[in-house]
Design an enzyme around this catalytic site. Structure first.
Site, PDB file in Angstrom:
ATOM      1  N   ILE A  68       0.851  -1.195   0.000  1.00 28.98           N
ATOM      2  CA  ILE A  68       0.000   0.000   0.000  1.00 28.98           C
ATOM      3  C   ILE A  68       0.886   1.243   0.000  1.00 28.98           C
ATOM      4  O   ILE A  68       1.841   1.321   0.785  1.00 28.98           O
ATOM      5  CB  ILE A  68      -0.942   0.019   1.226  1.00 28.98           C
ATOM      6  CG1 ILE A  68      -1.825  -1.233   1.230  1.00 28.98           C
ATOM      7  CG2 ILE A  68      -1.808   1.283   1.216  1.00 28.98           C
ATOM      8  CD1 ILE A  68      -2.788  -1.338   2.408  1.00 28.98           C
ATOM      9  N   HIS A  74       9.444   4.548  -1.122  1.00 31.29           N
ATOM     10  CA  HIS A  74       9.575   3.131  -0.761  1.00 31.29           C
ATOM     11  C   HIS A  74       8.533   2.258  -1.476  1.00 31.29           C
ATOM     12  O   HIS A  74       8.815   1.117  -1.853  1.00 31.29           O
ATOM     13  CB  HIS A  74       9.439   2.982   0.753  1.00 31.29           C
ATOM     14  CG  HIS A  74       9.788   1.624   1.266  1.00 31.29           C
ATOM     15  ND1 HIS A  74      11.012   1.042   1.076  1.00 31.29           N
ATOM     16  CD2 HIS A  74       9.070   0.731   1.979  1.00 31.29           C
ATOM     17  CE1 HIS A  74      11.030  -0.145   1.637  1.00 31.29           C
ATOM     18  NE2 HIS A  74       9.860  -0.367   2.188  1.00 31.29           N
TER      19      HIS A  74
HETATM   20  N1  LIG Z   1       5.791  -1.479   2.812  1.00 32.62           N
HETATM   21  C1  LIG Z   1       5.497  -2.774   2.527  1.00 32.62           C
HETATM   22  C2  LIG Z   1       6.463  -3.772   2.662  1.00 32.62           C
HETATM   23  N2  LIG Z   1       7.694  -3.439   3.075  1.00 32.62           N
HETATM   24  C3  LIG Z   1       8.629  -4.378   3.615  1.00 32.62           C
HETATM   25  C4  LIG Z   1       9.511  -5.033   2.576  1.00 32.62           C
HETATM   26  O1  LIG Z   1       8.770  -5.892   1.743  1.00 32.62           O
HETATM   27  C5  LIG Z   1      10.601  -5.842   3.251  1.00 32.62           C
HETATM   28  O2  LIG Z   1      10.014  -6.835   4.058  1.00 32.62           O
HETATM   29  C6  LIG Z   1      11.543  -5.024   4.092  1.00 32.62           C
HETATM   30  O3  LIG Z   1      12.065  -3.958   3.340  1.00 32.62           O
HETATM   31  C7  LIG Z   1      12.700  -5.867   4.630  1.00 32.62           C
HETATM   32  O4  LIG Z   1      13.439  -6.441   3.550  1.00 32.62           O
HETATM   33  N3  LIG Z   1       6.160  -5.067   2.369  1.00 32.62           N
HETATM   34  C8  LIG Z   1       4.908  -5.403   1.962  1.00 32.62           C
HETATM   35  O5  LIG Z   1       4.633  -6.600   1.698  1.00 32.62           O
HETATM   36  N4  LIG Z   1       3.945  -4.445   1.825  1.00 32.62           N
HETATM   37  C9  LIG Z   1       4.207  -3.141   2.101  1.00 32.62           C
HETATM   38  O6  LIG Z   1       3.293  -2.284   1.958  1.00 32.62           O
HETATM   39  C1  LIG Z   2       5.303   0.111   0.863  1.00 35.26           C
HETATM   40  C2  LIG Z   2       5.275   1.444   1.440  1.00 35.26           C
HETATM   41  O1  LIG Z   2       5.446   2.342   0.703  1.00 35.26           O
HETATM   42  C3  LIG Z   2       4.974   1.801   2.833  1.00 35.26           C
HETATM   43  O2  LIG Z   2       4.557   0.855   3.717  1.00 35.26           O
HETATM   44  C4  LIG Z   2       6.069   2.658   3.374  1.00 35.26           C
HETATM   45  O3  LIG Z   2       5.456   3.822   3.804  1.00 35.26           O
HETATM   46  P1  LIG Z   2       6.228   5.235   3.864  1.00 35.26           P
HETATM   47  O4  LIG Z   2       6.566   5.598   2.461  1.00 35.26           O
HETATM   48  O5  LIG Z   2       5.184   6.144   4.457  1.00 35.26           O
HETATM   49  O6  LIG Z   2       7.432   5.044   4.729  1.00 35.26           O
END
Ligand SMILES: Nc1c(NC[C@H](O)[C@H](O)[C@H](O)CO)[nH]c(=O)[nH]c1=O
Ligand SMILES: CC(=O)[C@@H](O)COP(=O)(O)O
Length: 139
Positions: A68, A74
């Site tokens: 999301i 990111h």
């Molecule tokens: N922001 C979301 C993530 N972030 C985490 C990364 O996928 C990963 O686990 C982390 O960077 C460590 O390597 N993952 C999701 O599945 N959905 C998100 O919205």
């Molecule tokens: C996958 C994403 O972008 C999210 O969970 C990270 O959020 P943010 O950009 O507000 O740090």
């Protein structure tokens, strides 16, 4: 009967539970065996599938998760790189269905994950089944 591994990124539990339910039902209704492997986030999914594929235990894979959009860049990294990694596995010949949702907000995710609405988990399972059939046709 084929053995499928669902690799799910458990970042949003309630959304993933719906995706898993849809994918599992589609695979089991088609007569296949299903196992589930949980990873922390979408970025871990391609590597986990690659490791599981090396075991030779599975004929097909379904990638599930939800990304999301947040406030920063990111989102683009997680959404794009997980899809790129899954596509690379597909191009290597693995039967992988990609059911990692990349959405603007939770409401969009619910509509897509819910088996009673768009049921994208089942859609990803059906994609994996289609790729497996193609693999077998050209084996
Ligand atoms: N922001 C979301 C993530 N972030 C985490 C990364 O996928 C990963 O686990 C982390 O960077 C460590 O390597 N993952 C999701 O599945 N959905 C998100 O919205
Ligand atoms: C996958 C994403 O972008 C999210 O969970 C990270 O959020 P943010 O950009 O507000 O740090």
């Amino acid at each position: 009967m084929a053995r499928f591994l669902i690799v799910e990124a458990r970042f949003y539990e309630h959304l993933n539970d719906m995706l898993i339910a849809g994918a599992r039902e589609a695979l089991e209704n088609a007569g296949h065996q299903v196992e589930i492997l949980t990873v922390p986030g979408a970025l871990e999914v391609p590597g986990a599938i690659a490791s599981a594929a090396e075991s030779g235990r599975y004929e097909g894979f379904v990638a599930l998760g939800v990304v999301i959009r947040g406030e920063t860049f990111h989102f683009e990294i997680v959404a794009g790189e997980s899809a790129r990694g899954i596509m690379a596995l597909t191009m290597d010949g693995l039967a992988v269905g990609n059911g990692i949702l990349t959405v603007e907000n939770e409401a969009q995710a619910i509509v897509r994950a819910d088996p009673a609405q768009l049921n994208k988990g089942a859609g990803a399972a059906e994609a994996a089944l289609a790729l497996l059939a193609i693999r077998e046709k050209f084996a």
